[in-house]
Scaffold this motif. Sequence first.
Motif, PDB file in Angstrom:
ATOM      1  N   GLN A 198      28.962  45.332  49.583  1.00 17.22           N
ATOM      2  CA  GLN A 198      27.889  44.309  50.058  1.00 17.22           C
ATOM      3  C   GLN A 198      28.244  43.651  48.368  1.00 17.22           C
ATOM      4  O   GLN A 198      28.857  43.211  48.358  1.00 17.22           O
ATOM      5  CB  GLN A 198      26.794  44.325  50.205  1.00 17.22           C
ATOM      6  CG  GLN A 198      26.158  45.006  51.730  1.00 17.22           C
ATOM      7  CD  GLN A 198      26.811  43.945  52.737  1.00 17.22           C
ATOM      8  OE1 GLN A 198      26.673  42.575  52.340  1.00 17.22           O
ATOM      9  NE2 GLN A 198      27.505  44.694  53.490  1.00 17.22           N
ATOM     10  N   ALA A 199      28.130  44.458  47.331  1.00 13.51           N
ATOM     11  CA  ALA A 199      28.635  44.058  46.113  1.00 13.51           C
ATOM     12  C   ALA A 199      30.090  43.673  46.191  1.00 13.51           C
ATOM     13  O   ALA A 199      30.550  42.766  45.086  1.00 13.51           O
ATOM     14  CB  ALA A 199      28.021  44.975  44.950  1.00 13.51           C
ATOM     15  N   LEU A 200      30.857  44.472  46.172  1.00 14.80           N
ATOM     16  CA  LEU A 200      32.606  44.555  46.322  1.00 14.80           C
ATOM     17  C   LEU A 200      32.258  42.865  46.776  1.00 14.80           C
ATOM     18  O   LEU A 200      33.280  41.683  46.215  1.00 14.80           O
ATOM     19  CB  LEU A 200      32.967  45.534  46.757  1.00 14.80           C
ATOM     20  CG  LEU A 200      32.752  46.242  46.027  1.00 14.80           C
ATOM     21  CD1 LEU A 200      33.079  47.455  46.729  1.00 14.80           C
ATOM     22  CD2 LEU A 200      34.166  46.324  44.943  1.00 14.80           C
ATOM     23  N   LEU A 201      31.900  42.752  48.106  1.00 13.05           N
ATOM     24  CA  LEU A 201      31.880  41.492  48.790  1.00 13.05           C
ATOM     25  C   LEU A 201      31.800  39.660  48.290  1.00 13.05           C
ATOM     26  O   LEU A 201      32.677  39.913  47.810  1.00 13.05           O
ATOM     27  CB  LEU A 201      31.541  41.351  50.284  1.00 13.05           C
ATOM     28  CG  LEU A 201      31.847  42.615  51.545  1.00 13.05           C
ATOM     29  CD1 LEU A 201      31.449  42.358  52.762  1.00 13.05           C
ATOM     30  CD2 LEU A 201      33.475  41.886  51.799  1.00 13.05           C
ATOM     31  N   LEU A 202      30.336  40.078  47.570  1.00 21.40           N
ATOM     32  CA  LEU A 202      30.145  39.053  46.989  1.00 21.40           C
ATOM     33  C   LEU A 202      31.084  38.969  45.690  1.00 21.40           C
ATOM     34  O   LEU A 202      30.675  37.842  44.931  1.00 21.40           O
ATOM     35  CB  LEU A 202      28.858  39.773  47.128  1.00 21.40           C
ATOM     36  CG  LEU A 202      27.245  39.585  47.278  1.00 21.40           C
ATOM     37  CD1 LEU A 202      26.254  40.134  47.200  1.00 21.40           C
ATOM     38  CD2 LEU A 202      26.666  37.890  47.931  1.00 21.40           C
ATOM     39  N   ALA A 203      31.236  39.759  45.310  1.00 19.20           N
ATOM     40  CA  ALA A 203      32.087  39.710  43.996  1.00 19.20           C
ATOM     41  C   ALA A 203      33.288  39.123  44.355  1.00 19.20           C
ATOM     42  O   ALA A 203      34.594  38.620  43.298  1.00 19.20           O
ATOM     43  CB  ALA A 203      32.245  40.925  43.301  1.00 19.20           C
ATOM     44  N   GLY A 204      34.123  39.119  45.118  1.00 20.14           N
ATOM     45  CA  GLY A 204      35.340  38.330  46.029  1.00 20.14           C
ATOM     46  C   GLY A 204      36.329  39.305  46.584  1.00 20.14           C
ATOM     47  O   GLY A 204      37.135  38.647  47.110  1.00 20.14           O
ATOM     48  N   PHE A 205      35.683  40.700  46.646  1.00 20.58           N
ATOM     49  CA  PHE A 205      36.805  41.478  47.017  1.00 20.58           C
ATOM     50  C   PHE A 205      36.969  41.725  48.684  1.00 20.58           C
ATOM     51  O   PHE A 205      35.894  41.433  48.893  1.00 20.58           O
ATOM     52  CB  PHE A 205      36.843  42.921  46.244  1.00 20.58           C
ATOM     53  CG  PHE A 205      36.855  43.212  44.980  1.00 20.58           C
ATOM     54  CD1 PHE A 205      37.505  43.634  44.451  1.00 20.58           C
ATOM     55  CD2 PHE A 205      35.475  43.174  43.726  1.00 20.58           C
ATOM     56  CE1 PHE A 205      38.282  43.763  42.934  1.00 20.58           C
ATOM     57  CE2 PHE A 205      36.326  43.281  43.075  1.00 20.58           C
ATOM     58  CZ  PHE A 205      37.385  43.253  42.274  1.00 20.58           C
ATOM     59  N   SER A 206      38.015  41.670  48.678  1.00 19.11           N
ATOM     60  CA  SER A 206      38.114  42.449  50.876  1.00 19.11           C
ATOM     61  C   SER A 206      38.087  43.764  50.813  1.00 19.11           C
ATOM     62  O   SER A 206      38.299  44.303  50.291  1.00 19.11           O
ATOM     63  CB  SER A 206      39.488  41.881  50.849  1.00 19.11           C
ATOM     64  OG  SER A 206      39.834  42.306  52.533  1.00 19.11           O
ATOM     65  N   VAL A 207      36.845  44.344  51.877  1.00 17.54           N
ATOM     66  CA  VAL A 207      36.214  45.573  51.435  1.00 17.54           C
ATOM     67  C   VAL A 207      36.549  45.859  53.244  1.00 17.54           C
ATOM     68  O   VAL A 207      35.683  45.306  53.874  1.00 17.54           O
ATOM     69  CB  VAL A 207      35.179  46.033  51.645  1.00 17.54           C
ATOM     70  CG1 VAL A 207      34.332  47.268  51.001  1.00 17.54           C
ATOM     71  CG2 VAL A 207      34.446  45.219  49.635  1.00 17.54           C
ATOM     72  N   PHE A 208      36.529  47.301  53.491  1.00 16.60           N
ATOM     73  CA  PHE A 208      36.944  47.623  54.143  1.00 16.60           C
ATOM     74  C   PHE A 208      35.980  49.093  54.435  1.00 16.60           C
ATOM     75  O   PHE A 208      35.601  50.189  53.563  1.00 16.60           O
ATOM     76  CB  PHE A 208      38.263  49.128  55.478  1.00 16.60           C
ATOM     77  CG  PHE A 208      37.845  49.615  55.928  1.00 16.60           C
ATOM     78  CD1 PHE A 208      37.831  49.036  57.148  1.00 16.60           C
ATOM     79  CD2 PHE A 208      37.748  50.958  55.713  1.00 16.60           C
ATOM     80  CE1 PHE A 208      37.937  50.085  58.926  1.00 16.60           C
ATOM     81  CE2 PHE A 208      37.554  51.780  57.050  1.00 16.60           C
ATOM     82  CZ  PHE A 208      37.476  51.595  58.077  1.00 16.60           C
ATOM     83  N   LEU A 209      35.203  49.024  55.215  1.00 17.62           N
ATOM     84  CA  LEU A 209      33.813  50.189  54.592  1.00 17.62           C
ATOM     85  C   LEU A 209      34.211  50.673  56.182  1.00 17.62           C
ATOM     86  O   LEU A 209      33.335  50.553  57.342  1.00 17.62           O
ATOM     87  CB  LEU A 209      32.314  49.384  54.400  1.00 17.62           C
ATOM     88  CG  LEU A 209      31.344  50.548  54.825  1.00 17.62           C
ATOM     89  CD1 LEU A 209      31.285  51.346  53.344  1.00 17.62           C
ATOM     90  CD2 LEU A 209      29.893  50.057  54.711  1.00 17.62           C
TER      91      LEU A 209
END
Length: 213
Positions: A73-84
Amino acid sequence: MKDGGEPEFLVLDYVTITRDPRTQLVVTSRCTPEAAGILETVGRFRDGGVHYLRQPHDMPVEQQRHYATAAAQALLLAGFSVFLDPSLNTLATPDGDRAAAHRYLDQLAERASKATDDKQVAEVLAEVAAPTEGLLSHLVQTLITTWATWSQRTEGALSKEDLAMRLMDTTSVLSRGGDEIRHIRNQAAAAKPAAQQPPAPPGPAASPPARGR
């Protein structure tokens, strides 16, 4: 976005958070320093080597999931594309897997109701009773695991021991039923389509009734 132009998206990098199947560690591939800082601060990740970050070896499973979800969630808010990895996502709907399983069974029942030949019937039976991937095989394995762990906790309790043995007997019946379904499936798959019978020739035309004189 400029008028008439394309939308602009801020994606700094792509981060994958997953569980290593061999070690069961929660790991992520090497990423930018900013993403690594978020993973270390929010997700409790540590330097695991040249190519990845990892959570501590002794972290309990629920904490692994909690911190992995928080980091994503923190990475997404920082603008990163994330696969969890879905198995690590604590925000997933608890009944999502059950609902998906029910939809699959409903679709399989619909396929069975619409089967028009032996091949289609065999395909449905294969989904049910394939040796390793079939629904019945998974069900039998689940029941065996249930019996094994339950029987270990029934020492000295005769009534519970009897129930556990009845469960194992029933599981054995299901397993033998799977063998029989596979046999039926193989016969259905090998069956040749029935030859269409030629239409019967028309019978002699009926004579008109005689008129009375």
